[in-house]
Design an enzyme around this catalytic site. Structure first.
Site, mmCIF file in Angstrom:
data_model
loop_
_atom_site.group_PDB
_atom_site.id
_atom_site.type_symbol
_atom_site.label_atom_id
_atom_site.label_comp_id
_atom_site.label_asym_id
_atom_site.label_seq_id
_atom_site.Cartn_x
_atom_site.Cartn_y
_atom_site.Cartn_z
ATOM 1 N N CYS A 2 0.821 -1.204 0.000
ATOM 2 C CA CYS A 2 0.000 0.000 0.000
ATOM 3 C C CYS A 2 0.856 1.256 0.000
ATOM 4 O O CYS A 2 1.910 1.306 0.634
ATOM 5 C CB CYS A 2 -0.965 0.036 1.181
ATOM 6 S SG CYS A 2 -2.154 -1.303 1.243
ATOM 7 N N ARG A 27 6.459 -1.560 -3.866
ATOM 8 C CA ARG A 27 5.959 -2.068 -2.598
ATOM 9 C C ARG A 27 4.912 -3.169 -2.784
ATOM 10 O O ARG A 27 4.599 -3.897 -1.849
ATOM 11 C CB ARG A 27 5.349 -0.922 -1.781
ATOM 12 C CG ARG A 27 6.353 0.135 -1.380
ATOM 13 C CD ARG A 27 5.666 1.384 -0.866
ATOM 14 N NE ARG A 27 5.021 1.150 0.419
ATOM 15 C CZ ARG A 27 5.536 1.474 1.594
ATOM 16 N NH1 ARG A 27 6.740 2.016 1.652
ATOM 17 N NH2 ARG A 27 4.877 1.258 2.709
ATOM 18 N N TRP A 73 -2.958 -2.966 -1.545
ATOM 19 C CA TRP A 73 -2.742 -4.407 -1.485
ATOM 20 C C TRP A 73 -3.898 -4.977 -0.681
ATOM 21 O O TRP A 73 -4.087 -4.634 0.474
ATOM 22 C CB TRP A 73 -1.398 -4.700 -0.808
ATOM 23 C CG TRP A 73 -0.963 -6.131 -0.882
ATOM 24 C CD1 TRP A 73 -0.331 -6.749 -1.923
ATOM 25 C CD2 TRP A 73 -1.088 -7.120 0.148
ATOM 26 N NE1 TRP A 73 -0.066 -8.062 -1.612
ATOM 27 C CE2 TRP A 73 -0.521 -8.318 -0.340
ATOM 28 C CE3 TRP A 73 -1.627 -7.112 1.426
ATOM 29 C CZ2 TRP A 73 -0.481 -9.488 0.405
ATOM 30 C CZ3 TRP A 73 -1.589 -8.282 2.176
ATOM 31 C CH2 TRP A 73 -1.020 -9.447 1.669
ATOM 32 N N GLU A 481 16.280 -20.028 2.830
ATOM 33 C CA GLU A 481 16.178 -18.821 2.014
ATOM 34 C C GLU A 481 16.068 -19.170 0.532
ATOM 35 O O GLU A 481 15.307 -18.556 -0.208
ATOM 36 C CB GLU A 481 17.389 -17.919 2.273
ATOM 37 C CG GLU A 481 17.502 -16.698 1.375
ATOM 38 C CD GLU A 481 16.364 -15.693 1.533
ATOM 39 O OE1 GLU A 481 16.302 -14.759 0.720
ATOM 40 O OE2 GLU A 481 15.528 -15.847 2.450
ATOM 41 N N LYS A 485 12.921 -18.170 -1.917
ATOM 42 C CA LYS A 485 13.060 -17.423 -3.161
ATOM 43 C C LYS A 485 12.365 -18.149 -4.312
ATOM 44 O O LYS A 485 11.683 -17.536 -5.129
ATOM 45 C CB LYS A 485 14.547 -17.215 -3.497
ATOM 46 C CG LYS A 485 15.230 -16.198 -2.626
ATOM 47 C CD LYS A 485 14.720 -14.804 -2.899
ATOM 48 C CE LYS A 485 14.891 -13.905 -1.701
ATOM 49 N NZ LYS A 485 13.959 -14.113 -0.607
ATOM 50 N N LYS A 603 6.117 -5.671 -1.034
ATOM 51 C CA LYS A 603 7.501 -5.445 -0.638
ATOM 52 C C LYS A 603 7.629 -5.061 0.827
ATOM 53 O O LYS A 603 8.431 -5.611 1.562
ATOM 54 C CB LYS A 603 8.111 -4.336 -1.511
ATOM 55 C CG LYS A 603 9.581 -4.051 -1.197
ATOM 56 C CD LYS A 603 10.444 -5.261 -1.489
ATOM 57 C CE LYS A 603 11.901 -5.028 -1.167
ATOM 58 N NZ LYS A 603 12.681 -6.276 -1.290
#
Length: 608
Positions: A2, A27, A73, A481, A485, A603
Site C-alpha cells: 500500500c 511495494r 494491497w 532462504e 526465493k 515489498k
C-alpha cells in the site's frame, strides 16, 4: 504494501500524485486510484497498474490542485474497483469526504454497524470506507479537528490522508503504527507513506511520530501529537531517488539487485577498520558490556539472516541466542532476560510485526535494543537504542536479495565486535576476518559469473512443481532462504530441511520428479552431507549441488554439480545464497511469472 500520496498546491497535482504512485509500485499492490478537488470531489480507480490509471485520468481530463492517491494491497475485500482507494462518503447526495488508508482498522465492523444504523451505505468490503463515513459523520466544519476525533475511535495500525469538499486547499494525515511523511515545497506541501514517493518533487521531509496528525495547506504544515498539542518535528534533507529506478542492462529489478550485491556489501562495510562498538552507536560499548544473551526478532528473509547469525553469535561470541518470528513472539509470554540484547532486523524498518514485537519486548522489561536496517530514517531505527545501517540501497524487487546479504554482513560485524569485547578474538584472528570481509565483493563477483551454468539448471526446474532444499549447520538457513526465493517468484512449491532430517519424513517425497538442491560447502559436516545425498540418489532423486571446489563431489548419474569459486569459511553463507537467488530468478523467468511483483505479495509489509 500500500502507498499513499497527497498534495496541496497551486498547480495541477495529478501528475505529481501519479508519479508518486509509480515510485511506490515496488511495494506491491493490486489496485490503485486518485481523487482530486475540482469543483467537487472526483476520482479515478483501477485494478490494473498505475500506467492504466494514468491512461484513464488522461481520457477523463481529471485535474485539481488538492488531491490524494493510493496503491492498495488487498486485505478486506478482493481486488476490485469498488474496493480500491480513495473511498468517498457523501452528504446531501454528493461526495464530501475522501480517504486513503494503509494498515488495518481492527474495530471497523463495530463502526460499520454503527454508521449503517444511521443510514450510511457501504459500497465496498473494506475497513477504509468505515473511516470515510466516520469522518463524515463527525465532521463539524474543521477537518483537522474532525480527524483528531476520528483517530481516537480507530483501533489498529494505520496511516490515513483525508480531504473534504468544503475545504478545498487542505489535506489532513495521521499515523498510528504505519509510516507517514510530510514533504515541504515552495507554496505547496505533500504527504506520503514513503519519502521515495516525493523524490523529484521535494527533498525536504518531515517524519511523523507515532500518534501525530498533520494539517497540510498551501501556507505550510501544522503537526499535533496524540494529545492534540502542537509539536515541531525536524526537517530532513532526503535524497530518496537514485539510479535504483533505472534498470540499465537488466531485465528485472531482482536481477539488477542480485548483481548489485558486491557494491552493496562494499558500501555496508565501508570505513570498517576493526570491530569496535561505536559502529553500532555512541552508547554501544556500555550496552554491550552489560549483555549476556541475544534475542533476535524478524520476519521472512530477515528471520533467516537471524537464524544464520545464531550460529556465529554462539560459536564466536559465546552468547546464547534466540531467534524468533516476530509475529509469533508478540503473542506469547516468553521468559525474559532483561540483560539480553534485542536485535530487530528489517529491510524497510517499518515491518509491522517486527515493530510490534520490539515494543512488546520493551514492555516485557528488555532494556537494550539494536536495529539492523536498510533505512536510516525508519521507525525501527528511531525506536532502538543502537543501530547498524546496511546501505544496500533501494531494493525494488519484492523478493529480497541484496538486503539479505548485507544483513548477514552487518550481523557478522556484530558477532565479531561482541567476540572481541568478550576476549574471544585475538589480533591475528581479527585481522584474518577483516581481510575476508574486504575480499567479499570480489568473491561475490566470482559467484555471479556462474550465472550461465545456473540458467541451464533453471530450464529443468521450470518444468517441476516441487523441490527440496538441503543444508547443514550454518547453511541450513541458506537452504530455507533458497526455498523461499523459489516459491516466491516461480510459484514452485519448495521446502528446506536440515539434511540430517531426511530420514525423519521428507525422504518419502523423493522421486525422480523431485529436484533436491543441496548447499555443500567444504566444512566439518561435508561427509555427513554426502551420506544424506546418497540417501536421495538411492530413491531416484535428482541432486543439484552447489559445492565448494575442494569438496570432492563429482557429477554423475542424477548428480548435477556447480562448483563455487572458493571456500569462504564462516562467511560462506553470503556466497552460497547468491546462486540460489539466481536459480530462483531464472526459473521464474523460464516460467513467465512476474518476477518483480509476484502474486499476492508486497515489498513492505506494514500490516499484520
Amino acid at each position: 504494501m500500500c502507498g499513499i500520496v497527497g498534495a496541496v498546491a497551486q498547480r495541477d497535482i495529478v501528475p505529481v500524485l501519479l508519479e508518486g504512485l509509480k515510485r511506490l509500485e515496488y511495494r506491491g499492490y493490486d489496485s490503485c486510484g486518485v481523487a482530486v478537488h475540482s469543483g467537487g470531489l472526483q476520482r479515478s480507480r483501477s485494478v490494473a497498474r498505475v500506467a492504466e490509471l494514468e491512461s484513464q485520468v488522461a481520457a477523463t481530463g481529471l485535474s485539481g490542485r488538492t488531491g490524494i492517491a493510493h496503491t492498495r494491497w488487498a486485505t478486506h475485500g478482493a481486488p476490485a474497483t469498488n474496493n480500491a482507494h480513495p473511498h468517498f462518503s457523501s452528504h446531501g447526495g454528493k461526495p464530501r469526504i475522501a480517504v486513503v488508508h494503509n494498515g488495518i482498522i481492527e474495530n471497523y465492523e463495530l463502526i460499520r454497524n454503527e454508521l449503517g444504523s444511521k443510514g450510511y451505505v457501504f459500497e465496498s468490503q473494506t475497513d477504509t470506507e468505515a473511516i470515510a463515513h466516520l469522518v463524515n459523520d463527525l465532521y463539524d466544519g474543521d477537518l483537522l479537528r474532525t480527524v483528531q476525533r476520528a483517530v481516537r475511535r480507530l483501533h489498529g495500525a494505520f496511516a490515513i490522508a483525508v480531504f473534504c469538499e468544503g475545504e478545498p486547499h487542505r489535506v489532513v494525515g495521521a499515523r498510528v503504527g504505519c509510516p507517514l511523511v510530510v514533504g515541504l515545497g515552495d507554496g505547496e506541501n505533500f504527504v506520503a507513506s514513503d519519502a521515495m514517493a516525493l523524490s523529484g518533487t521535494t527533498d525536504q521531509i518531515v517524519y511523523l511520530e507515532e500518534g501525530d496528525v498533520v494539517d497540510v495547506t498551501l501556507a505550510g504544515v501544522a503537526i499535533t501529537d496524540n494529545r492534540d498539542a502542537p509539536v515541531e518535528r525536524s526537517v530532513q534533507t532526503v535524497h530518496a531517488y537514485s539510479g535504483a529506478i533505472d534498470l540499465g542492462p537488466y531485465r528485472h529489478y531482482m536481477q539488477k539487485e542480485i548483481f548489485e550485491q558486491p557494491r552493496a556489501i562494499g558500501d555496508t562495510l565501508e570505513g570498517v577498520l576493526g570491530f569496535a562498538p561505536d559502529l553500532f552507536g555512541k552508547s554501544a560499548a556500555e550496552v554491550f558490556a552489560g549483555i549476556d544473551a541475544i534475542q533476535i526478532l524478524a520476519c521472512g528473509t530477515s528471520y533467516y539472516s537471524g537464524m544464520t547469525a545464531k550460529y556465529w553469535l554462539e560459536s564466536l561470541a559465546g552468547l546464547p541466542t534466540q531467534v524468533e518470528i516476530a509475529s509469533e513472539y508478540r503473542y506469547r509470554e516468553p521468559a525474559v532476560n532483561p540483560n539480553a540484547l534485542v536485535v530487530v532486523i528489517s529491510q524497510s524498518g517499518e515491518t509491522a510485526d517486527t515493530m510490534a514485537a520490539l515494543k512488546y519486548a520493551k514492555e516485557l522489561g528488555h532494556k537494550h535494543s539494536l536495529a539492523i536496517c536498510n533505512v536510516g530514517t525508519s521507525a525501527m531505527v528511531r525506536e532502538t537504542t543502537l543501530s547498524y545501517l546496511t546501505r544496500a540501497g533501494v531494493e525494488i524487487g519484492v523478493a529480497s536479495t541484496k538486503a539479505f546479504t548485507t544483513q548477514l554482513a552487518a550481523l557478522f560485524l556484530l558477532t565479531l565486535t561482541l567476540a572481541r569485547l568478550r576476549g574471544r578474538l585475538d589480533a591475528d584472528t581479527e585481522a584474518a576476518h577483516l581481510k575476508n570481509l574486504r575480499h567479499l565483493p570480489v568473491a561475490l563477483s566470482s559467484v555471479l559469473a556462474l550465472e550461465p551454468q545456473i540458467i541451464g539448471w533453471a530450464d529443468a526446474f521450470a518444468r517441476k512443481e516441487n523441490a527440496l532444499f538441503l543444508g547443514r549447520g550454518l547453511h541450513y538457513p541458506i537452504a530455507l532462504e533458497g526455498a523461499l526465493k523459489l516459491k516466491e517468484i516461480s510459484y514452485i512449491h519448495a521446502e528446506a530441511y536440515p539434511a540430517g532430517e531426511l530420514k525423519h519424513g521428507p525422504l518419502a517425497l523423493v522421486t525422480e520428479e523431485m529436484p533436491v538442491v543441496t548447499v555443500a560447502p567444504n566444512d566439518a559436516l561435508i561427509e555427513k552431507l554426502k551420506s544424506n545425498m546418497q540417501e536421495v540418489r538411492a530413491r531416484g532423486g535428482q541432486l543439484y549441488v552447489f559445492a565448494d571446489a575442494d569438496s570432492r563431489i563429482t557429477p554423475g548419474d542424477g548428480i548435477h554439480v556447480i562448483r563455487m569459486p572458493e571456500h569462504y569459511g564462516l562467511l560462506s553463507p553470503i556466497l552460497h545464497v547468491v546462486p540460489l537467488q539466481l536459480l530462483a530468478y531464472h526459473t521464474a523467468l523460464a516460467r513467465g511469472t512476474d518476477v518483480d511483483k509476484p502474486r499476492n505479495l508486497a515489498k513492505s509489509v506494514t500490516v499484520e
